[in-house]
Motif scaffolding. Structure first.
Motif, PDB file in Angstrom:
ATOM      1  N   MET A  17       0.811  -1.200   0.000  1.00 61.38           N
ATOM      2  CA  MET A  17       0.000   0.000   0.000  1.00 61.38           C
ATOM      3  C   MET A  17       0.856   1.268   0.000  1.00 61.38           C
ATOM      4  N   ASP A  18       2.171   1.094   0.096  1.00 59.60           N
ATOM      5  CA  ASP A  18       3.066   2.249   0.040  1.00 59.60           C
ATOM      6  C   ASP A  18       2.834   3.013  -1.257  1.00 59.60           C
ATOM      7  N   TYR A  19       3.047   4.307  -1.220  1.00 59.39           N
ATOM      8  CA  TYR A  19       2.934   5.182  -2.390  1.00 59.39           C
ATOM      9  C   TYR A  19       1.494   5.316  -2.884  1.00 59.39           C
ATOM     10  N   HIS A  20       0.522   4.843  -2.105  1.00 63.36           N
ATOM     11  CA  HIS A  20      -0.892   4.964  -2.473  1.00 63.36           C
ATOM     12  C   HIS A  20      -1.625   5.869  -1.490  1.00 63.36           C
ATOM     13  N   VAL A  21      -2.437   6.749  -2.021  1.00 63.31           N
ATOM     14  CA  VAL A  21      -3.428   7.447  -1.207  1.00 63.31           C
ATOM     15  C   VAL A  21      -4.498   6.429  -0.821  1.00 63.31           C
TER      16      VAL A  21
END
Length: 129
Positions: free
Chosen positions: A29-33
């Motif tokens: 989920m990193d780099y995701h809003v």
């Protein structure tokens, strides 16, 4: 691609608390809003809150400000929605959603379902006495 799963819903009395969790069982989920949405019976899906990829920025709709807190833990690959002071009008199916890149927070409407690419299956929250 992400595969999002929500948990933590349930039945709670008015004034009670719940904490919802969202995790990805496939992909980071990193780099995701991350956005939280809810949908009551007969109503459109409504954006509740959103958080930037790093977790430093959050936005809430007016009706939940001061009662809901959206956070994320990169080590656990999860996002959470802590809800206190619940009201009957908070009842609905709660969904988490993800969109790659902070442009989806700063340059788009992070409360719009159209902004998001990945969705969980939802978890039911019922606030009733």
């Amino acid at each position: 691609q992400l595969q999002l799963v929500e948990s933590g819903g349930g039945l709670v009395q008015p004034g009670g608390s719940l904490t919802l969790s969202c995790t990805s069982t496939r992909g980071s989920m990193d780099y995701h809003v991350i956005g939280w949405f809810r949908q009551a019976p007969g109503k459109e899906r409504e954006g509740v809150s959103c958080i930037t990829a790093a977790g430093g920025g959050t936005e809430y709709i007016e009706s939940v400000k001061g009662r809901f807190t959206h956070s994320r833990d990169h080590r656990k690959n999860t996002a959470s929605l802590q809800m206190v002071g619940l009201k009957p009008e908070d009842t609905g199916v709660y969904y988490c959603a993800a969109a790659a890149g902070d442009d989806n927070f700063y340059r788009k409407d992070c409360h719009s379902p159209a902004t998001y690419t990945y969705w969980g299956q939802g978890t039911q929250v019922t606030v009733s006495s």
